[in-house]
Write a protein that holds these residues in place. Structure first.
Motif, PDB file in Angstrom:
ATOM      1  N   VAL A   1      65.420   5.793  45.625  1.00  0.00           N
ATOM      2  CA  VAL A   1      63.968   5.692  45.450  1.00  0.00           C
ATOM      3  C   VAL A   1      63.495   4.270  45.732  1.00  0.00           C
ATOM      4  CG1 VAL A   1      62.118   5.752  43.754  1.00  0.00           C
ATOM      5  CG2 VAL A   1      63.735   7.622  43.867  1.00  0.00           C
ATOM      6  N   VAL A   2      64.268   3.283  45.220  1.00  0.00           N
ATOM      7  CA  VAL A   2      63.888   1.879  45.457  1.00  0.00           C
ATOM      8  C   VAL A   2      63.903   1.571  46.950  1.00  0.00           C
ATOM      9  CG1 VAL A   2      64.587  -0.501  45.084  1.00  0.00           C
ATOM     10  CG2 VAL A   2      64.635   1.097  43.193  1.00  0.00           C
ATOM     11  N   GLY A   3      64.976   2.035  47.610  1.00  0.00           N
ATOM     12  CA  GLY A   3      65.069   1.794  49.053  1.00  0.00           C
ATOM     13  C   GLY A   3      63.937   2.438  49.815  1.00  0.00           C
ATOM     14  N   MET A   4      63.652   3.700  49.489  1.00  0.00           N
ATOM     15  CA  MET A   4      62.570   4.417  50.169  1.00  0.00           C
ATOM     16  C   MET A   4      61.232   3.746  49.901  1.00  0.00           C
ATOM     17  SD  MET A   4      63.385   6.707  52.164  1.00  0.00           S
ATOM     18  CE  MET A   4      61.729   7.308  52.481  1.00  0.00           C
ATOM     19  N   TYR A   5      61.085   3.254  48.671  1.00  0.00           N
ATOM     20  CA  TYR A   5      59.814   2.612  48.310  1.00  0.00           C
ATOM     21  C   TYR A   5      59.598   1.361  49.161  1.00  0.00           C
ATOM     22  CZ  TYR A   5      55.945   1.416  45.274  1.00  0.00           C
ATOM     23  OH  TYR A   5      54.703   1.162  44.798  1.00  0.00           O
ATOM     24  N   ALA A   6      60.676   0.574  49.310  1.00  0.00           N
ATOM     25  CA  ALA A   6      60.573  -0.626  50.157  1.00  0.00           C
ATOM     26  C   ALA A   6      60.230  -0.233  51.586  1.00  0.00           C
ATOM     27  CB  ALA A   6      61.887  -1.403  50.115  1.00  0.00           C
TER      28      ALA A   6
END
Lengths: 197, 251, 78
Positions: free
Chosen positions: B217-222
């Motif tokens: 999720v963090v990666g996708m958010y970035a």
């Protein structure tokens, strides 16, 4: 595309009736069974509010924001070019000041050189005069001293001859000879010639 | 392990599309065209954010800019350069329009990335209106500025005469596909990113894969932050390209 | 494992449509890679071509988004 939209519309219509029927249970627990993006019943609402907000946004951006930012940017450009020109001017002035300083320095140096030369010439003149004076004095003193030396030597010479004549006459008299004054003088002179030279 | 995950997976329920539902703000019930909905709320916030950046941020009119003012100036410079580079000097007349589109899409995309937010640009209705307005404006400008000369856009003079009709058909089709691709690109990117984040977040319900899900999720958010800007940039740049075609239709 | 054969077909179709996005990914990678190769050969000309890069990426990506949209429609709207 059209057929897809039609399908979506029928789906959305079904859903719409469903949601109206279950409007009591409306809330967070509601889930989308189809794509909410294709729910045509909300299109009018979205388009209406979108056009209103776009018009407001356009008015604000075109009438207030962009002229202001443009003015700020051109002001800054003007300030920067003005500052650059002022800096150029200051640089020119600094260069002028440096030239003036250099010139003053060279002038001062030349002046100092001139003064030094003048002083040196003056001193040289004084020195020359003093040396000449001293030379003259030295020469005078030397000749005076020489005169005196000669006088002393002469007097010493004649004294020694008198003494020698007297002594020679006495000696001759003591040995019982006749004293021929002329012969004694001659002999003494002959002997003295070798001694007193 | 596998059977356990399998067993839990049956309890999992993904609703990646729930975040796109249009709801009335104050009452339950049907959505009429005038009903204030979450779309209305977020449109309002977008206008407010743009106002805050472009008007409130620059109220000092400082020669040495504050932080907000330099962001506003950066946005101005970016769009201004885009318009003048691509559409040419005579395109600068439409700079406020392009700037409005850019600021709207940028803020829609970024505000949509806030947790619990609603992304207005993920709706075909919204991006469709934006793209259609660009399409209609550009076509109108093309015909007003160049008259029938505007049709030179479809008649490729640099090609051999024999294949020009074929090219003309292709050019006409591609011209009319423009608003479709223009709107669906933006909406599709937004839907895809948000849905993928939602799906990854759904996986976090399984304790065994929760750390992986959170990292994802963090990666996708970035990545979505990047996409949010790039899609706004691309939408604006394509608007400039279409504007250039309208102002200088000869190939 | 009971279910509707129609659902089976639908899901298989969705999966097949999603492959189209892989094509778009290859296309976007191709655009970016070729831009990088050109930019490394002639870095001074690269800065002026970033707009072209983004336009090219947008066109390549749009087709992938179309296939994504078809997948979504198959999944949710049909």
């Amino acid at each position: 595309m059209i057929s897809l939209l039609e399908v979506a519309a029928t789906v959305a219509a079904d859903e719409y009736t469903e949601s109206v029927a279950s409007s009591v249970a409306y809330g967070e627990s509601e889930t989308a069974t189809g794509l909410p993006q294709l729910d045509l019943s909300t299109f009018g609402n979205q388009i209406f509010w979108l056009i209103i907000s776009l018009l407001v946004l356009y008015w604000v951006v075109a009438k207030i924001a962009l002229p202001r930012i443009g003015a700020v940017l051109s002001d800054r450009q003007g300030a920067i070019t003005g500052d650059l020109m002022a800096a150029e001017e200051f640089k020119l002035k600094a260069k002028e000041a440096e030239a003036a300083y250099d010139k003053a320095l060279a002038d001062a140096r030349a002046e100092a050189g001139k003064i030094v030369a003048a002083n040196r010439a003056e001193i040289q003149k004084d020195l020359d005069a003093a040396i000449a004076h001293a030379d003259a004095e030295i020469a005078a003193r030397a000749s005076e001293s020489e005169g005196r030396i000669r006088q002393i030597r002469d007097s010493a010479d004649s004294d020694a001859r008198d003494v020698a004549r007297d002594v020679a006459a006495e000696l001759v008299r003591a040995f019982g000879g006749t004293t021929d004054q002329a012969a004694i003088d001659q002999a003494v002179d002959r002997r003295m010639k070798g001694v007193l030279q | 392990m596998a059977t356990e995950a399998q067993g839990e997976a049956t309890d999992l329920s993904f609703h990646p599309m729930d975040q796109f539902i249009v709801r009335p703000l104050f009452s339950d019930g049907p959505v009429h065209w005038y009903t204030p909905t979450n779309v209305t709320l977020w449109l309002f916030l977008i206008v407010l954010a743009t106002l805050g950046l472009l008007v409130l941020g620059t109220r000092g009119r400082a020669i040495v800019p504050t932080r907000g003012q330099s962001i506003a100036e950066m946005a101005y410079g970016l769009v201004h350069k885009m318009v003048s580079d691509i559409a040419g000097k005579d395109g600068l007349k439409y700079f406020p329009y392009v700037m409005t589109l850019f600021m709207f899409i940028v803020f829609a995309n970024f505000l949509g990335l806030l947790p619990m937010a609603f992304t207005v640009t993920s709706h075909i209705a919204v991006t469709g209106v934006l793209a259609l307005s660009v399409f209609l404006t550009v076509t109108a400008i093309g015909f007003i500025k160049n008259g029938a000369h505007f049709l030179d856009l479809f008649w490729v003079r640099s090609a051999p005469l024999a294949i020009r009709p074929v090219l003309a058909v292709i050019e006409v089709i591609s011209y009319f596909v423009r608003p479709v691709s223009h709107s669906i690109r933006l909406a599709g990117n937004m839907i895809a990113g948000h849905a993928v984040i939602k799906v990854f977040a759904g996986f976090a319900a399984i304790a065994a894969v929760a750390p992986v899900a959170i990292v994802a999720v963090v990666g996708m958010y970035a990545f979505e932050i990047l996409v949010a800007f790039i899609q706004a940039y691309v939408f604006t740049i394509l608007t400039c390209v279409y504007l250039k075609d309208a102002l200088h239709p000869s190939h | 494992m009971e279910g509707n054969i129609g659902d089976l077909g639908q899901y298989i179709g969705v999966g097949l449509t999603a492959i189209g996005m892989g094509g778009a990914a290859i296309g976007v990678g191709n655009v970016a890679g070729n831009f990088l190769a050109g930019a490394l050969r002639n870095p001074s000309a690269a800065a002026g071509q970033t707009a072209t890069l983004f336009i090219g990426m947008a066109f390549a990506e749009a087709l992938g988004i179309f296939s994504f949209l078809v997948a979504l429609l198959l999944m949710f709207a049909v």
